[in-house]
Design a protein around this motif. Sequence first.
Motif, PDB file in Angstrom:
ATOM      1  N   GLU A  88       1.474  -5.460   1.882  1.00 14.94           N
ATOM      2  CA  GLU A  88       2.371  -4.629   2.686  1.00 14.94           C
ATOM      3  C   GLU A  88       1.632  -3.844   3.765  1.00 14.94           C
ATOM      4  OE1 GLU A  88       6.089  -2.944   0.834  1.00 14.94           O
ATOM      5  OE2 GLU A  88       4.899  -3.251  -0.996  1.00 14.94           O
ATOM      6  N   ALA A 149       5.529  -9.913   1.107  1.00 19.28           N
ATOM      7  CA  ALA A 149       4.577  -8.816   0.886  1.00 19.28           C
ATOM      8  C   ALA A 149       5.048  -7.920  -0.253  1.00 19.28           C
ATOM      9  CB  ALA A 149       4.404  -8.013   2.172  1.00 19.28           C
ATOM     10  N   ILE A 150       6.342  -7.626  -0.292  1.00 20.89           N
ATOM     11  CA  ILE A 150       6.865  -6.754  -1.347  1.00 20.89           C
ATOM     12  C   ILE A 150       6.729  -7.415  -2.705  1.00 20.89           C
ATOM     13  CG2 ILE A 150       8.967  -5.695  -2.257  1.00 20.89           C
ATOM     14  CD1 ILE A 150       9.848  -5.199   0.627  1.00 20.89           C
TER      15      ILE A 150
END
Length: 260
Positions: A88, A149-150
């Motif tokens: 992130e 990314a999360i």
Amino acid sequence: MDVLIVGAGSMGTWFGDVVDARVSFADLDRDAAAAAADSIGGAVADLKSETTYDVVCLAVPMTHVADAIAEQADRAERAIVDVSGVMEPAIAAMERHGPDLERVSLHPLFAPDRAPGSIAVVRNRSGPVTDDLLASLESRGNALLETTAIEHDEAMESVQAAAHAAVLSFALAAESVPAGFETPIYQGLRRLTEQVTGGTPRVYADIQEAFDGADAVADAAAEIAAADADELESLYREAAAGWQEQRGEGRDSDTGGDTE
């Protein structure tokens, strides 16, 4: 294709070795950059320079990746990637400092000396350059795990932060036992302890700083320590059911298996 790798540690050296490109290394430690370059037939570059490259890859500690991207993005002509292990912050920095570049975040889910393996991949802004880089990784036997990314960073709370905290907690809490008293579970934990404590302390510290997970391990250990027999049996069943659900098995947890 010309690739600048910022960070001449083991992961940066691994990346330089597996990509099909002309590679240069830049590092605060110029001797480390020279050693990495010598090991793969690459070149040494200045850390601060106006020289540009087709691709800039950040192979720096995860706690420094956002700053490194801010400092080095202008040197990328076509693409910017990272292999820091946290996604992130890396993606956010790439979007801010390289809005017109191809952008990919990579996390090899293995130590370089155990390559090839699975590589988590976030294609934030893909294109022909990063597609070629990823094809190079696949051609060396690596499996690409497409993610977000999360999703990646949430998974690392369990895969890295909690797992490492649990192993290190055992290492700190366990007492030496006489030879012959080892059980299979104890031996398994001892092997994990040797693996973790044989690594680089700063890497494990950076993981704990980047991801939550250790607090959950501490809370679970405190709950176990305070539980009476009935409560502990309930916690055991809860843990068994949770793992069976993750594996998609759904079997009755009361199948014996209480011996080692």
